[in-house]
Design a protein around this motif. Structure first.
Motif, short mmCIF file in Angstrom:
data_model
loop_
_atom_site.label_atom_id
_atom_site.label_comp_id
_atom_site.label_asym_id
_atom_site.label_seq_id
_atom_site.Cartn_x
_atom_site.Cartn_y
_atom_site.Cartn_z
N ASP A 175 1.07 -1.17 0.15
CA ASP A 175 0.04 0.06 0.10
C ASP A 175 1.14 1.37 -0.01
O ASP A 175 0.65 2.00 -0.83
N LEU A 176 1.91 1.29 1.01
CA LEU A 176 2.68 2.36 0.79
C LEU A 176 3.56 2.53 -0.30
O LEU A 176 3.76 3.95 -0.88
N LEU A 177 3.84 1.74 -0.70
CA LEU A 177 4.69 1.75 -2.16
C LEU A 177 3.86 1.85 -3.32
O LEU A 177 4.36 2.84 -4.13
N GLU A 178 2.53 1.71 -3.49
CA GLU A 178 1.58 2.04 -4.35
C GLU A 178 1.45 3.71 -4.20
O GLU A 178 1.39 4.42 -5.25
N ALA A 187 -0.33 14.53 1.28
CA ALA A 187 -1.81 14.20 1.01
C ALA A 187 -1.48 12.66 0.56
O ALA A 187 -2.58 11.85 0.79
N ARG A 188 -0.54 12.14 -0.15
CA ARG A 188 -0.45 10.93 -0.53
C ARG A 188 -0.46 9.92 0.57
O ARG A 188 -0.97 8.75 0.20
N PHE A 189 -0.24 10.31 1.73
CA PHE A 189 -0.03 9.35 3.06
C PHE A 189 -1.56 9.35 3.77
O PHE A 189 -1.68 8.35 4.52
N GLU A 240 5.22 10.98 6.42
CA GLU A 240 5.61 11.98 5.86
C GLU A 240 6.98 12.64 6.61
O GLU A 240 7.65 12.99 5.51
N TRP A 241 7.08 12.30 7.62
CA TRP A 241 8.50 12.82 8.36
C TRP A 241 9.69 11.74 7.80
O TRP A 241 10.83 12.42 7.74
N LEU A 242 9.32 10.72 8.04
CA LEU A 242 10.36 9.55 7.52
C LEU A 242 10.84 9.78 6.20
O LEU A 242 12.00 9.70 5.60
N THR A 243 9.90 10.30 5.26
CA THR A 243 10.26 10.51 4.02
C THR A 243 10.98 11.93 3.70
O THR A 243 12.05 12.05 3.05
#
Length: 280
Positions: A74-77, A96-98, A112-115
């Protein structure tokens, strides 16, 4: 009062080698990949994509493996299956993707913050491995655990990161076993494995610590390889030291044996049990 456990002598540990080597050979096969989060490293051909997808898969490797796989997918999608490109180009609007993402205690704000931190790493160090290498050299120079320096320097890149996100990256200074980070390094550093990709080179596999989870720890105690009753940083050191007697160059390979014994219906044969109360 904690239960007192029997522990094998070095000579007794060495007698386990044929038994545990057989289990490594049985479990560490290509068939293992499809049912394990390591599959997300194998899903990419680009090295940086492998490292970044693998990092998310490892830190999310918490709970049932089928659920972990579904959540990582799901995350990688949400990243359009292009983690390096997504992270490098990430901006405020992409948060907003998350929206709606959840896995265990991971929430959209954490992703978001890990990214954002990974973006800072790529901008400053050019690659994720170069960041790991810098942490490794700093840890060596200051005689500190690698995972203490990694945690510290990781979050230093984005001082505005919410405190709640810090718990998702283990810290050896907090006496954590750092299981998920060492699982990631097992995937990324071990060579000539049908499962682990060995795409990073900043540290020799001989320095890997065992990725200690409750199941691996239980089998290790049953076998008399671990007598500490808490799954903490000291237990990681104790078990890894025992496994280095079996293979000084690649102690983490025995993670496969202990995992396999933990899921095997028959469990550990009685002849190898030293602490039967921990048998499956």
């Amino acid at each position: 009062m904690p239960q007192e456990l029997a522990k094998r002598s070095e000579e007794q540990v060495l007698k386990l080698k044929p038994f545990l080597d057989e289990w490594v050979d049985r479990v560490e096969t290509p068939a293992y990949i499809d049912s394990d989060p390591v599959l997300f490293m194998h899903a990419f051909s680009d090295r940086e994509d492998q490292l970044l997808a693998g990092f998310f898969a490892a830190i999310m490797a918490w709970g049932r493996r089928d659920v972990v796989i579904r959540k990582v997918r799901d995350l990688l999608e949400r990243m359009d299956h292009r983690p390096t490109d997504f992270i490098t180009r990430f901006s405020d609007k992409d948060a907003a993707r998350f929206r709606g993402f959840k896995h265990r205690t991971f929430k959209p704000v954490d992703m978001e913050w890990l990214t954002r931190i990974l973006q800072s790493i790529l901008h400053k160090h050019d690659s994720f491995e170069h960041f790991w290498e810098a942490c490794y050299k700093k840890a060596k120079g200051n005689d500190r655990p690698l995972m203490s320096v990694f945690h510290e320097d990781f979050f230093a890149l984005q001082p505005g990161t919410p405190r709640r996100t810090y718990k998702h990256i283990s810290n050896a200074d907090k006496k954590s076993s750092c299981k998920r980070l060492y699982l990631y390094l097992r995937w990324a550093l071990r060579k000539k494995s049908p499962v682990d990709l060995g795409v990073m080179n900043f540290m020799p596999p001989s320095e890997l610590m065992i990725p200690l989870d409750v199941h691996v720890a239980r089998q290790a105690r049953a076998l008399g390889l671990l007598c500490r009753t808490y799954n903490d940083w000291w237990s990681v050191g104790e078990l890894t030291e025992a496994l280095r007697l079996l293979d000084p160059e690649d102690p983490a390979r025995y993670d496969y044996a202990l995992f396999g014994l933990g899921v095997d219906e028959e469990g550990i044969p009685e002849e190898f049990l030293l602490n039967p109360s921990f048998a499956s």
